[in-house]
Scaffold this active site. Sequence first.
Site, PDB file in Angstrom:
ATOM      1  N   ASP A  94       0.817  -1.210   0.000  1.00  0.00           N
ATOM      2  CA  ASP A  94       0.000   0.000   0.000  1.00  0.00           C
ATOM      3  C   ASP A  94       0.851   1.260   0.000  1.00  0.00           C
ATOM      4  OD1 ASP A  94      -2.057   1.845   0.385  1.00  0.00           O
ATOM      5  OD2 ASP A  94      -1.984   1.604   2.557  1.00  0.00           O
ATOM      6  N   ASP A 293      -1.882   5.792  -5.186  1.00  0.00           N
ATOM      7  CA  ASP A 293      -2.197   4.958  -4.020  1.00  0.00           C
ATOM      8  C   ASP A 293      -2.637   3.554  -4.429  1.00  0.00           C
ATOM      9  OD1 ASP A 293      -2.935   3.891  -1.603  1.00  0.00           O
ATOM     10  OD2 ASP A 293      -4.288   5.522  -1.049  1.00  0.00           O
TER      11      ASP A 293
END
Length: 401
Positions: A94, A293
């Site tokens: 992430d 992201d």
Amino acid sequence: GHRIDRRPRQPSEQGRRADPASKSTVAVMYLKVAAAVAPLVLGATFMGREDVGDGLVTIPLERHSASDRHKMVSEYYGRVTVGTPPQEFTVIFDTGSGNLLIPSKKCTDEPCKSHHTYDDTVSSTAVQIAAADSPDTPVGNDGRDEVTITFGTGTVTGLYVKDNVCIGTVCAMTDVVKAIEESDDPFSVVPFDGILGLSLPEMSEAPAFNVFHTFVQSKVLKNDVFAVFFGEGDSEQSSITFGGHDEGKMAGPLTWVDVSVPGYWQVAMEDIVVNGKQQHLCPGGKACQVAVDTGTSLLAAPSETIAALTPVLNVSQDCSNFDSLPTFGFQVGNQQLNLQPSEYVDKYSSFGCKLALMTLDVPPPKGPLFVFGDPFLRKFYTVYDKNPGGTPRVGFALARH
């Protein structure tokens, strides 16, 4: 949002609270979405790991679609090991958060019991850490801090431990948050064990908690970069590469853009474009800010921008005008990074068509903020360059599918 609170377990110490503005405001957006969709099946079948050369490793990622209703809501996760001997976990890689978070064997909550848990008592390299601001100091007589991390509707409470973290054949001693409590919502429905934050160190509890940073500091990578490839469907293998990038995954050259605000892999975006035409939607004539992201399942934009874009894109819920919809993209650097309708419209199986764009209103000074989530990352291969001694940068190239 995502909030981190720290509190010492010893009553004689004064509690501390981390500044939420210094941490992720988006965090793992998938976790918010997962709570609203059908439960996910735990476990996955992985292709064999592919290790290439010294300090260069490619890890296959498993894609799991959340439900038939949300075709674009997916998560991509792969394997990491912690400890000596190694204990294996599946994690979201992430870029929108900064710590490695895994469930501890000491956690008795159902979400922990339904996932792999970390047992530091059997790791010869584990060191219990007292506080995030002293990431190399073992626990002493003064007790230790406890951290609570809030992800959307869910919370995790954890302790700090330093241990050997390996991604494929690349390893470094890294501080880890081991969860001792996890809320049912949303952690009971996610198919991965934990989250491996790949943001820049400014978003981590401390630089020693940032896996990519510890790899760079330990000089274990061939080059101080990692690269992400998301496959278009379940049949196409997704992957993340550390130590370099794979030109075979690129259908064109890389466009490099410097990080504008360190924390996220955040870059400046000059404007939004529809059918190649600039829409002048960045406030005050200044560049918009966008976070790249890998932990967000959709694209995200401020509510004002979505309100302005909706009539321009004019997506009919009944999908009747799908074939005539415009391209939708972003002016980044000297390139227009465009998406086709099939890449920015979520065709629900029986719910019609909808923009794969969710509202994100981050107040100044951190916002407004856009997010390039999974739909963008399936179209474009992304390379994240720490560039020690210079400004970190992100490279974008059309992905080869």
